[in-house]
Design a protein around this motif. Structure first.
Motif, PDB file in Angstrom:
ATOM      1  N   VAL A  47       2.466   2.968   5.211  1.00 36.61           N
ATOM      2  CA  VAL A  47       1.789   1.754   4.740  1.00 36.61           C
ATOM      3  C   VAL A  47       2.485   1.218   3.496  1.00 36.61           C
ATOM      4  CG1 VAL A  47      -0.381   0.786   3.884  1.00 36.61           C
ATOM      5  CG2 VAL A  47      -0.420   2.548   5.673  1.00 36.61           C
ATOM      6  N   PHE A  48       2.788   2.123   2.571  1.00 36.70           N
ATOM      7  CA  PHE A  48       3.445   1.736   1.325  1.00 36.70           C
ATOM      8  C   PHE A  48       4.791   1.068   1.594  1.00 36.70           C
ATOM      9  CE2 PHE A  48       6.402   2.757  -2.148  1.00 36.70           C
ATOM     10  CZ  PHE A  48       5.721   2.195  -3.228  1.00 36.70           C
ATOM     11  N   TRP A  49       5.567   1.640   2.492  1.00 38.15           N
ATOM     12  CA  TRP A  49       6.888   1.080   2.789  1.00 38.15           C
ATOM     13  C   TRP A  49       6.763  -0.298   3.437  1.00 38.15           C
ATOM     14  CZ3 TRP A  49      11.589   1.737   1.183  1.00 38.15           C
ATOM     15  CH2 TRP A  49      12.656   1.208   1.906  1.00 38.15           C
ATOM     16  N   GLY A  50       5.823  -0.452   4.358  1.00 35.01           N
ATOM     17  CA  GLY A  50       5.633  -1.752   4.987  1.00 35.01           C
ATOM     18  C   GLY A  50       5.239  -2.817   3.984  1.00 35.01           C
ATOM     19  N   ALA A  51       4.316  -2.479   3.077  1.00 38.51           N
ATOM     20  CA  ALA A  51       3.887  -3.433   2.052  1.00 38.51           C
ATOM     21  C   ALA A  51       5.017  -3.713   1.066  1.00 38.51           C
ATOM     22  CB  ALA A  51       2.659  -2.892   1.326  1.00 38.51           C
ATOM     23  N   THR A  72       7.083   2.516  12.494  1.00 35.88           N
ATOM     24  CA  THR A  72       7.416   1.106  12.309  1.00 35.88           C
ATOM     25  C   THR A  72       6.212   0.220  12.588  1.00 35.88           C
ATOM     26  OG1 THR A  72       9.697   1.556  12.995  1.00 35.88           O
ATOM     27  CG2 THR A  72       9.001  -0.747  12.964  1.00 35.88           C
ATOM     28  N   GLN A  73       5.412   0.583  13.593  1.00 38.86           N
ATOM     29  CA  GLN A  73       4.208  -0.183  13.906  1.00 38.86           C
ATOM     30  C   GLN A  73       3.233  -0.180  12.729  1.00 38.86           C
ATOM     31  OE1 GLN A  73       3.174  -2.235  16.075  1.00 38.86           O
ATOM     32  NE2 GLN A  73       0.976  -2.266  15.620  1.00 38.86           N
ATOM     33  N   LEU A  74       3.064   0.964  12.089  1.00 32.53           N
ATOM     34  CA  LEU A  74       2.193   1.035  10.916  1.00 32.53           C
ATOM     35  C   LEU A  74       2.735   0.149   9.789  1.00 32.53           C
ATOM     36  CD1 LEU A  74       1.398   4.873  10.751  1.00 32.53           C
ATOM     37  CD2 LEU A  74      -0.093   3.036  11.566  1.00 32.53           C
ATOM     38  N   GLU A  75       4.032   0.198   9.581  1.00 34.84           N
ATOM     39  CA  GLU A  75       4.653  -0.610   8.528  1.00 34.84           C
ATOM     40  C   GLU A  75       4.414  -2.097   8.760  1.00 34.84           C
ATOM     41  OE1 GLU A  75       8.369   2.558   7.924  1.00 34.84           O
ATOM     42  OE2 GLU A  75       8.709   0.564   8.754  1.00 34.84           O
ATOM     43  N   LEU A 106      19.543  -3.045   1.190  1.00 43.95           N
ATOM     44  CA  LEU A 106      19.233  -4.311   1.835  1.00 43.95           C
ATOM     45  C   LEU A 106      18.153  -4.195   2.903  1.00 43.95           C
ATOM     46  CD1 LEU A 106      22.847  -5.724   2.345  1.00 43.95           C
ATOM     47  CD2 LEU A 106      21.165  -6.522   0.687  1.00 43.95           C
ATOM     48  N   ALA A 107      17.973  -2.999   3.469  1.00 40.38           N
ATOM     49  CA  ALA A 107      17.060  -2.818   4.600  1.00 40.38           C
ATOM     50  C   ALA A 107      15.639  -3.300   4.334  1.00 40.38           C
ATOM     51  CB  ALA A 107      17.062  -1.358   5.037  1.00 40.38           C
ATOM     52  N   PRO A 108      15.017  -2.995   3.172  1.00 38.57           N
ATOM     53  CA  PRO A 108      13.651  -3.478   2.948  1.00 38.57           C
ATOM     54  C   PRO A 108      13.523  -4.993   3.042  1.00 38.57           C
ATOM     55  CG  PRO A 108      14.238  -1.815   1.316  1.00 38.57           C
ATOM     56  CD  PRO A 108      15.488  -2.149   2.053  1.00 38.57           C
ATOM     57  N   LEU A 109      14.519  -5.713   2.530  1.00 33.38           N
ATOM     58  CA  LEU A 109      14.493  -7.170   2.588  1.00 33.38           C
ATOM     59  C   LEU A 109      14.630  -7.650   4.035  1.00 33.38           C
ATOM     60  CD1 LEU A 109      14.274  -9.740   0.966  1.00 33.38           C
ATOM     61  CD2 LEU A 109      16.758  -9.687   0.617  1.00 33.38           C
ATOM     62  N   GLY A 110      15.475  -6.956   4.806  1.00 37.87           N
ATOM     63  CA  GLY A 110      15.629  -7.308   6.213  1.00 37.87           C
ATOM     64  C   GLY A 110      14.355  -7.057   7.001  1.00 37.87           C
ATOM     65  N   ILE A 111      13.689  -5.943   6.718  1.00 38.07           N
ATOM     66  CA  ILE A 111      12.429  -5.626   7.399  1.00 38.07           C
ATOM     67  C   ILE A 111      11.355  -6.642   7.014  1.00 38.07           C
ATOM     68  CG2 ILE A 111      10.568  -3.924   7.589  1.00 38.07           C
ATOM     69  CD1 ILE A 111      12.697  -1.752   7.148  1.00 38.07           C
ATOM     70  N   SER A 147       8.574  -3.561  17.502  1.00 39.60           N
ATOM     71  CA  SER A 147       9.594  -3.147  18.479  1.00 39.60           C
ATOM     72  C   SER A 147      10.934  -3.805  18.167  1.00 39.60           C
ATOM     73  CB  SER A 147       9.146  -3.528  19.898  1.00 39.60           C
ATOM     74  OG  SER A 147       7.957  -2.869  20.252  1.00 39.60           O
ATOM     75  N   ALA A 148      10.889  -5.078  17.770  1.00 39.01           N
ATOM     76  CA  ALA A 148      12.123  -5.790  17.431  1.00 39.01           C
ATOM     77  C   ALA A 148      12.788  -5.178  16.207  1.00 39.01           C
ATOM     78  CB  ALA A 148      11.821  -7.274  17.181  1.00 39.01           C
ATOM     79  N   ILE A 149      11.988  -4.869  15.191  1.00 33.90           N
ATOM     80  CA  ILE A 149      12.531  -4.272  13.970  1.00 33.90           C
ATOM     81  C   ILE A 149      13.079  -2.880  14.252  1.00 33.90           C
ATOM     82  CG2 ILE A 149      11.919  -3.388  11.676  1.00 33.90           C
ATOM     83  CD1 ILE A 149       9.916  -5.677  11.465  1.00 33.90           C
TER      84      ILE A 149
END
Length: 268
Positions: free
Chosen positions: A229-233, A54-57, A151-156, A94-96
């Motif tokens: 990285v891809f998922w975070g972007a 999650t930190q990388l994202e 919906l999760a990607p939009l929430g993140i 951490s929050a996410i």
């Protein structure tokens, strides 16, 4: 360069330009893998790995959201140090992580509870009953989890746009609001998440294949890093196109004003 091509270029460049961070990622995964075999520390290792990813994202995703050009992104990657990659905005990641952990835990409890509601956990007298209850259970559980995963990607993305723990934590739960549902069912979001989700899955499968082959484990970890990285972007981009761009697509100034407080045109 279109946005999706930029997303891929950014993800691959993050691996090649931040190779020291990839090496550290490999060492950390190795340690966490060893902890997996220690009964009392297994859960701790799983939590640490999830938080690490999650930190990388968040680290890479937040910059993808605010960058004005490919050159700016490459400059950001070149200036990224191992320390920055694994500590910057740790309060947001951490929050996410905590919010998504709570939601997935609740969905798991609901999934188990549906066993009783559909009768699968009780006595079933005939094969026909078993098939009927099984079908109902499958449809309910599939709908529940697919809706969340959609919906999760939009929430993140929404959460990583915030600047403090509380706003990021609460922001993730907005995926349960009708306003989020309305934006998430736009064709632009559907197209982005469908293609992005497919590529994310392909990268994950490739990473697993490499990691179960002893000599290819380092390469598998690199692909795993790329996937994070891809998922975070991707999450950042999903937020940008649904919240920061109007329907006519001319939302660059709005995006920059809202996120970083500066105007001007973008050449992404």
């Amino acid at each position: 360069m279109n946005r999706f091509a930029l997303l891929l270029d950014y993800s691959f460049s993050a691996v090649t330009k931040n190779w020291k961070a990839v090496v550290v990622f490999f060492l950390l995964i190795t340690i966490l893998f060893i902890l997996h075999f220690v009964p009392l520390l297994s859960f701790v290792g799983q939590v640490a790995l999830s938080l690490l990813v999650t930190q990388l994202e968040v680290y890479y995703g937040k910059r993808f959201l605010t960058a004005e050009s490919r050159e700016e992104l490459l400059s950001f990657l070149a200036s990224s140090t191992v320390g920055k990659i694994y500590t910057d905005n740790i309060h947001i990641s951490s929050a996410i992580f905590l919010a998504s952990f709570l939601v997935t835990s609740a969905l798991t409890v609901i999934t188990v509870g549906l066993l009783f509601l559909t009768g699968l956990a009780g006595s079933i007298d005939t094969v026909e009953d078993a098939l009927l209850y099984g079908l109902v259970y499958f449809l309910l559980v599939s709908t529940l989890w697919l809706f969340f995963l959609y919906l999760a990607p939009l929430g993140i993305g929404y959460a990583m746009s915030k600047d403090n723990f509380g706003e990021a934590f609460i922001g993730f739960f907005r995926i349960f609001t009708p306003s989020f549902w309305k934006k998430a069912f736009s064709f632009r979001y559907f197209k982005l998440i469908s293609l992005g989700g497919l590529l994310f899955t392909v990268f994950a499968v490739v990473a697993v294949i490499f990691m179960i082959t002893l000599v290819l484990i380092p390469l598998g970890v690199a692909v795993f890093y790329l996937d994070a990285v891809f998922w975070g972007a991707l999450c950042a981009e999903s937020y940008r196109i649904t919240f920061l761009e109007p329907d006519n697509g001319a939302g660059v100034d709005q995006r920059l004003d809202d996120v970083v407080g500066v105007g001007g045109n973008s050449n992404l």
